[in-house]
Design a protein around this motif. Sequence first.
Motif, PDB file in Angstrom:
ATOM      1  N   ARG A 174      68.603 -23.520  23.296  1.00  0.00           N
ATOM      2  CA  ARG A 174      69.552 -22.437  23.025  1.00  0.00           C
ATOM      3  C   ARG A 174      68.886 -21.058  22.951  1.00  0.00           C
ATOM      4  O   ARG A 174      69.574 -20.053  22.867  1.00  0.00           O
ATOM      5  CB  ARG A 174      70.310 -22.716  21.719  1.00  0.00           C
ATOM      6  CG  ARG A 174      71.164 -23.985  21.794  1.00  0.00           C
ATOM      7  CD  ARG A 174      71.854 -24.244  20.464  1.00  0.00           C
ATOM      8  NE  ARG A 174      72.557 -25.511  20.419  1.00  0.00           N
ATOM      9  CZ  ARG A 174      73.822 -25.696  20.747  1.00  0.00           C
ATOM     10  NH1 ARG A 174      74.556 -24.664  21.140  1.00  0.00           N
ATOM     11  NH2 ARG A 174      74.389 -26.890  20.667  1.00  0.00           N
ATOM     12  N   GLU A 175      67.561 -21.035  22.945  1.00  0.00           N
ATOM     13  CA  GLU A 175      66.870 -19.740  22.933  1.00  0.00           C
ATOM     14  C   GLU A 175      67.052 -19.042  24.276  1.00  0.00           C
ATOM     15  O   GLU A 175      66.911 -19.654  25.327  1.00  0.00           O
ATOM     16  CB  GLU A 175      65.381 -19.935  22.632  1.00  0.00           C
ATOM     17  CG  GLU A 175      65.092 -20.339  21.201  1.00  0.00           C
ATOM     18  CD  GLU A 175      63.609 -20.449  20.928  1.00  0.00           C
ATOM     19  OE1 GLU A 175      62.816 -20.417  21.896  1.00  0.00           O
ATOM     20  OE2 GLU A 175      63.237 -20.572  19.753  1.00  0.00           O
ATOM     21  N   GLU A 176      67.347 -17.760  24.230  1.00  0.00           N
ATOM     22  CA  GLU A 176      67.594 -16.992  25.450  1.00  0.00           C
ATOM     23  C   GLU A 176      66.391 -16.134  25.814  1.00  0.00           C
ATOM     24  O   GLU A 176      65.541 -15.828  24.977  1.00  0.00           O
ATOM     25  CB  GLU A 176      68.836 -16.111  25.262  1.00  0.00           C
ATOM     26  CG  GLU A 176      70.113 -16.919  25.009  1.00  0.00           C
ATOM     27  CD  GLU A 176      71.329 -16.031  24.867  1.00  0.00           C
ATOM     28  OE1 GLU A 176      71.174 -14.796  24.935  1.00  0.00           O
ATOM     29  OE2 GLU A 176      72.437 -16.571  24.677  1.00  0.00           O
ATOM     30  N   ASN A 177      66.333 -15.760  27.096  1.00  0.00           N
ATOM     31  CA  ASN A 177      65.282 -14.872  27.607  1.00  0.00           C
ATOM     32  C   ASN A 177      63.879 -15.421  27.350  1.00  0.00           C
ATOM     33  O   ASN A 177      62.956 -14.701  26.948  1.00  0.00           O
ATOM     34  CB  ASN A 177      65.413 -13.473  26.989  1.00  0.00           C
ATOM     35  CG  ASN A 177      66.766 -12.850  27.273  1.00  0.00           C
ATOM     36  OD1 ASN A 177      67.268 -12.920  28.393  1.00  0.00           O
ATOM     37  ND2 ASN A 177      67.364 -12.248  26.259  1.00  0.00           N
ATOM     38  N   THR A 178      63.716 -16.722  27.568  1.00  0.00           N
ATOM     39  CA  THR A 178      62.415 -17.365  27.448  1.00  0.00           C
ATOM     40  C   THR A 178      62.103 -18.088  28.760  1.00  0.00           C
ATOM     41  O   THR A 178      62.966 -18.227  29.632  1.00  0.00           O
ATOM     42  CB  THR A 178      62.399 -18.391  26.305  1.00  0.00           C
ATOM     43  OG1 THR A 178      63.276 -19.482  26.642  1.00  0.00           O
ATOM     44  CG2 THR A 178      62.848 -17.766  24.986  1.00  0.00           C
ATOM     45  N   ALA A 179      60.866 -18.568  28.884  1.00  0.00           N
ATOM     46  CA  ALA A 179      60.503 -19.350  30.068  1.00  0.00           C
ATOM     47  C   ALA A 179      61.355 -20.614  30.152  1.00  0.00           C
ATOM     48  O   ALA A 179      61.703 -21.068  31.248  1.00  0.00           O
ATOM     49  CB  ALA A 179      59.017 -19.699  30.022  1.00  0.00           C
ATOM     50  N   TYR A 180      61.702 -21.170  28.996  1.00  0.00           N
ATOM     51  CA  TYR A 180      62.520 -22.385  29.006  1.00  0.00           C
ATOM     52  C   TYR A 180      63.968 -22.100  29.410  1.00  0.00           C
ATOM     53  O   TYR A 180      64.614 -22.943  30.039  1.00  0.00           O
ATOM     54  CB  TYR A 180      62.451 -23.093  27.647  1.00  0.00           C
ATOM     55  CG  TYR A 180      61.181 -23.894  27.484  1.00  0.00           C
ATOM     56  CD1 TYR A 180      60.996 -25.081  28.180  1.00  0.00           C
ATOM     57  CD2 TYR A 180      60.151 -23.446  26.667  1.00  0.00           C
ATOM     58  CE1 TYR A 180      59.832 -25.816  28.047  1.00  0.00           C
ATOM     59  CE2 TYR A 180      58.976 -24.173  26.534  1.00  0.00           C
ATOM     60  CZ  TYR A 180      58.823 -25.349  27.233  1.00  0.00           C
ATOM     61  OH  TYR A 180      57.661 -26.089  27.122  1.00  0.00           O
ATOM     62  N   SER A 181      64.471 -20.930  29.069  1.00  0.00           N
ATOM     63  CA  SER A 181      65.813 -20.590  29.549  1.00  0.00           C
ATOM     64  C   SER A 181      65.785 -20.386  31.061  1.00  0.00           C
ATOM     65  O   SER A 181      66.752 -20.725  31.762  1.00  0.00           O
ATOM     66  CB  SER A 181      66.352 -19.344  28.836  1.00  0.00           C
ATOM     67  OG  SER A 181      65.595 -18.192  29.153  1.00  0.00           O
ATOM     68  N   ASN A 182      64.668 -19.884  31.585  1.00  0.00           N
ATOM     69  CA  ASN A 182      64.509 -19.781  33.044  1.00  0.00           C
ATOM     70  C   ASN A 182      64.466 -21.155  33.692  1.00  0.00           C
ATOM     71  O   ASN A 182      64.998 -21.348  34.792  1.00  0.00           O
ATOM     72  CB  ASN A 182      63.235 -19.002  33.384  1.00  0.00           C
ATOM     73  CG  ASN A 182      63.318 -17.537  32.998  1.00  0.00           C
ATOM     74  OD1 ASN A 182      64.409 -16.983  32.867  1.00  0.00           O
ATOM     75  ND2 ASN A 182      62.172 -16.908  32.802  1.00  0.00           N
ATOM     76  N   LEU A 183      63.817 -22.091  33.023  1.00  0.00           N
ATOM     77  CA  LEU A 183      63.783 -23.465  33.528  1.00  0.00           C
ATOM     78  C   LEU A 183      65.191 -24.052  33.599  1.00  0.00           C
ATOM     79  O   LEU A 183      65.574 -24.658  34.610  1.00  0.00           O
ATOM     80  CB  LEU A 183      62.897 -24.329  32.631  1.00  0.00           C
ATOM     81  CG  LEU A 183      62.828 -25.822  32.980  1.00  0.00           C
ATOM     82  CD1 LEU A 183      62.209 -26.048  34.348  1.00  0.00           C
ATOM     83  CD2 LEU A 183      62.056 -26.590  31.904  1.00  0.00           C
ATOM     84  N   LEU A 184      65.973 -23.866  32.549  1.00  0.00           N
ATOM     85  CA  LEU A 184      67.353 -24.369  32.557  1.00  0.00           C
ATOM     86  C   LEU A 184      68.182 -23.671  33.622  1.00  0.00           C
ATOM     87  O   LEU A 184      69.038 -24.297  34.253  1.00  0.00           O
ATOM     88  CB  LEU A 184      67.982 -24.208  31.172  1.00  0.00           C
ATOM     89  CG  LEU A 184      67.399 -25.087  30.058  1.00  0.00           C
ATOM     90  CD1 LEU A 184      68.100 -24.799  28.736  1.00  0.00           C
ATOM     91  CD2 LEU A 184      67.515 -26.565  30.398  1.00  0.00           C
ATOM     92  N   ILE A 241      57.125 -19.842  34.704  1.00  0.00           N
ATOM     93  CA  ILE A 241      57.305 -20.752  35.831  1.00  0.00           C
ATOM     94  C   ILE A 241      57.598 -19.911  37.077  1.00  0.00           C
ATOM     95  O   ILE A 241      57.902 -18.722  36.966  1.00  0.00           O
ATOM     96  CB  ILE A 241      58.452 -21.763  35.596  1.00  0.00           C
ATOM     97  CG1 ILE A 241      59.789 -21.031  35.385  1.00  0.00           C
ATOM     98  CG2 ILE A 241      58.136 -22.684  34.434  1.00  0.00           C
ATOM     99  CD1 ILE A 241      60.990 -21.982  35.371  1.00  0.00           C
ATOM    100  N   PRO A 242      57.520 -20.512  38.273  1.00  0.00           N
ATOM    101  CA  PRO A 242      57.827 -19.749  39.493  1.00  0.00           C
ATOM    102  C   PRO A 242      59.254 -19.201  39.469  1.00  0.00           C
ATOM    103  O   PRO A 242      60.140 -19.743  38.808  1.00  0.00           O
ATOM    104  CB  PRO A 242      57.652 -20.781  40.612  1.00  0.00           C
ATOM    105  CG  PRO A 242      56.799 -21.844  40.033  1.00  0.00           C
ATOM    106  CD  PRO A 242      57.109 -21.895  38.576  1.00  0.00           C
ATOM    107  N   THR A 243      59.453 -18.124  40.224  1.00  0.00           N
ATOM    108  CA  THR A 243      60.768 -17.485  40.242  1.00  0.00           C
ATOM    109  C   THR A 243      61.713 -18.101  41.264  1.00  0.00           C
ATOM    110  O   THR A 243      62.913 -17.859  41.222  1.00  0.00           O
ATOM    111  CB  THR A 243      60.624 -15.986  40.548  1.00  0.00           C
ATOM    112  OG1 THR A 243      59.889 -15.832  41.784  1.00  0.00           O
ATOM    113  CG2 THR A 243      59.869 -15.277  39.432  1.00  0.00           C
TER     114      THR A 243
END
Length: 254
Positions: free
Chosen positions: A143-153, A189-191
Amino acid sequence: MREWLINRLQIPQRTVLNRKIPKKAFFTQTDLSTTEKELFTSDIEGMHLISVMNQQSMNIPSFQDDEFNYSEVVWIYVDLRITKNINKIASAIHKAIPNPVVLVAGSSEGRILLSTSHKRLNKNDKAKVVVDQTAITDWFNPREENTAYSNLLNALIVSNLSFENLHSFYEDIHLWIICEELIQLIGTIPTNSVKREEVVNILINVQKHCKDVEQLQLEQKGQIDFGNKMELHIKIKQQEQQINLHLQQIRELC
């Protein structure tokens, strides 16, 4: 969390089942060891079949060749009481289900992890499959926003994945999950999927050098001779230099 994740990844409603899988039924229909059954009983609160994706529900062609037979991709959600044995549980689930599985595990603290593993046809018995090495992420707060993990999702949103066929679809998910290791190494992570291909190839080299370092460190601990210790120390530093060079290449691609 299941409903939130279905919405977050925009899993098409026509594929969603969100149906409970009784652990007892799982035991009787799959080939689990006694130890694995005990883990399911002690560590798992509940299991759900989130989604079944196939040609009918997703309009993605099935895929079959000499190595793979992918007619469905299934999404499984596991609520865990205890998280310490997740690697063993993930491996057991991948082994037990012949179709490719996107496994989502949830903890009592609201964290999740993701896991995939390709299934190859058994060359001696085409009715059976051989499970490839399991890819598994670290635990993270989805649920965290603007993180590498949100980019992964974001990368895993269903409409962003390959619809060429079910093998390509699953491979797309699998490669993004492999890339999660980069979040721990370099924080990103890659874009896009084009850069991802090159990044994954470099990451494989990083993993190889890391294993070499671990092996050299074990050898070093067992050495008494100072000269041999120094020689191993130099070899370790050389491997670490290669790791840093590869990580810099990855940073430039990301």
